[in-house]
Design a protein around this motif. Structure first.
Motif, short mmCIF file in Angstrom:
data_model
loop_
_atom_site.label_atom_id
_atom_site.label_comp_id
_atom_site.label_asym_id
_atom_site.label_seq_id
_atom_site.Cartn_x
_atom_site.Cartn_y
_atom_site.Cartn_z
N GLU A 110 -1.26 -62.67 -21.03
CA GLU A 110 -1.90 -63.91 -20.56
C GLU A 110 -3.39 -63.92 -20.89
O GLU A 110 -3.97 -64.96 -21.23
N ARG A 111 -4.03 -62.73 -20.81
CA ARG A 111 -5.47 -62.64 -21.08
C ARG A 111 -5.76 -62.34 -22.55
O ARG A 111 -6.92 -62.25 -22.94
N ASN A 112 -4.69 -62.17 -23.33
CA ASN A 112 -4.83 -61.79 -24.74
C ASN A 112 -5.66 -60.51 -24.86
O ASN A 112 -6.51 -60.37 -25.75
N ASP A 113 -5.36 -59.56 -23.95
CA ASP A 113 -6.09 -58.29 -23.90
C ASP A 113 -5.40 -57.26 -24.82
O ASP A 113 -4.50 -56.53 -24.41
N LYS A 114 -5.83 -57.21 -26.05
CA LYS A 114 -5.18 -56.35 -27.06
C LYS A 114 -5.38 -54.86 -26.76
O LYS A 114 -4.50 -54.04 -27.04
N GLU A 115 -6.53 -54.50 -26.22
CA GLU A 115 -6.79 -53.08 -25.93
C GLU A 115 -5.84 -52.54 -24.85
O GLU A 115 -5.31 -51.44 -24.95
N THR A 116 -5.64 -53.36 -23.81
CA THR A 116 -4.73 -52.95 -22.75
C THR A 116 -3.30 -52.84 -23.27
O THR A 116 -2.58 -51.89 -22.95
N LEU A 117 -2.90 -53.79 -24.11
CA LEU A 117 -1.56 -53.76 -24.69
C LEU A 117 -1.37 -52.51 -25.56
O LEU A 117 -0.30 -51.92 -25.57
#
Length: 265
Positions: free
Chosen positions: A82-89
């Motif tokens: 949802e946040r487009n957080d690539k690092e977390t993914l």
């Protein structure tokens, strides 16, 4: 013999329930016309069930842990998407890879003897044999029996006896890895191991195993408490082809080992 027949039949199953073991054991005893004493039966059933339940417990604990991890990762992944957080993914992907590795390791754990870290009987029936208890491929079979194991256990105790089993496993693995042969080692019972070689040239393999036997006899074991003693192993080697019956080969080898001990060459 009743125990071997029962376990051979039941190790094809994923889980051995007490009632199933009892029924199968009783059936095999009646087939051999043997009267079962309660104490003997209790000893046999406890031995198998404790091992099986320990494996189930380890499997369940690890599985639950990984299910919880996957649930947590899934929840975090939804928020990250949802946040487009690539690092977390990226980090969550690493956690999933670790969980996948843990599950693969767990699959292997099911087939490993907890004491010696050699393969166990379940591995034999799942990997080497088909559903009928016959060999999937050809190769060479070696039954190894530790000399005077019952005497070692009664005289020195189970702790030293366990260490003999561990030493024997490590000794065999270490020395056979120096040879240009493909082998697998499995612990079959308290004092018996089975070697499976892909090779079928028995003359060469017999030289290798005989040399191993000689080296073992010349090795002095010493416990932490200072007890020194020697042990060794006897063995029986046979070639097998695809669809040969494992139980028949095993029983023949056990009988021949008994005869060789009574009438040594």
């Amino acid at each position: 013999k009743i125990t071997d027949m029962t376990i051979s039949e039941l190790l094809k199953e994923e889980v051995i329930m007490p009632s199933v073991y009892f029924e199968t054991f009783d059936k095999n005893a009646k087939a051999l016309e043997i009267e079962i004493l309660d104490d003997n039966f209790e000893h046999e059933i406890n031995k198998v069930l404790v091992e099986e339940f320990n494996n189930i417990s380890k499997y369940m604990n690890k599985t639950i842990s990984n299910i919880e991890l996957i649930g947590d990762v899934t929840s975090k992944a939804e928020n990250a998407i949802e946040r487009n957080d690539k690092e977390t993914l990226k980090e969550l992907r690493k956690e999933l890879k670790k969980a996948e590795k843990d599950m693969n390791d767990l699959k292997e754990l099911i087939f490993i003897d907890s004491l010696t870290k050699a393969y166990n009987r379940k591995w034999i029936y799942k990997k080497i044999l088909n559903k009928n208890g016959n060999f999937k491929e050809e190769g060479t079979f070696v039954l190894l029996e530790i000399e005077d194991f019952e005497y070692i256990t009664s005289k020195y105790g189970s702790l030293i006896a366990d260490n003999v089993l561990i030493f024997m496993t490590n000794f065999i693995n270490k020395n056979l890895k120096k040879e240009a042969v493909n082998f697998k080692l499995a612990r079959f019972s308290s004092d018996k191991f089975v070697l499976f070689f892909e090779e079928t040239k028995q003359a060469e393999l017999k030289d290798i195993v005989s040399n191993l036997q000689g080296e073992m006899l010349n090795t002095t074991l010493k416990s932490k408490s200072g007890i020194m003693f020697k042990t060794g192993f006897n063995y029986k080697m046979d070639k097998f082809i695809k669809n040969d019956n494992f139980q028949e080969l095993l029983e023949t080898s056990i009988d021949e080992l008994k005869i060789s001990k009574k009438f040594p060459v």
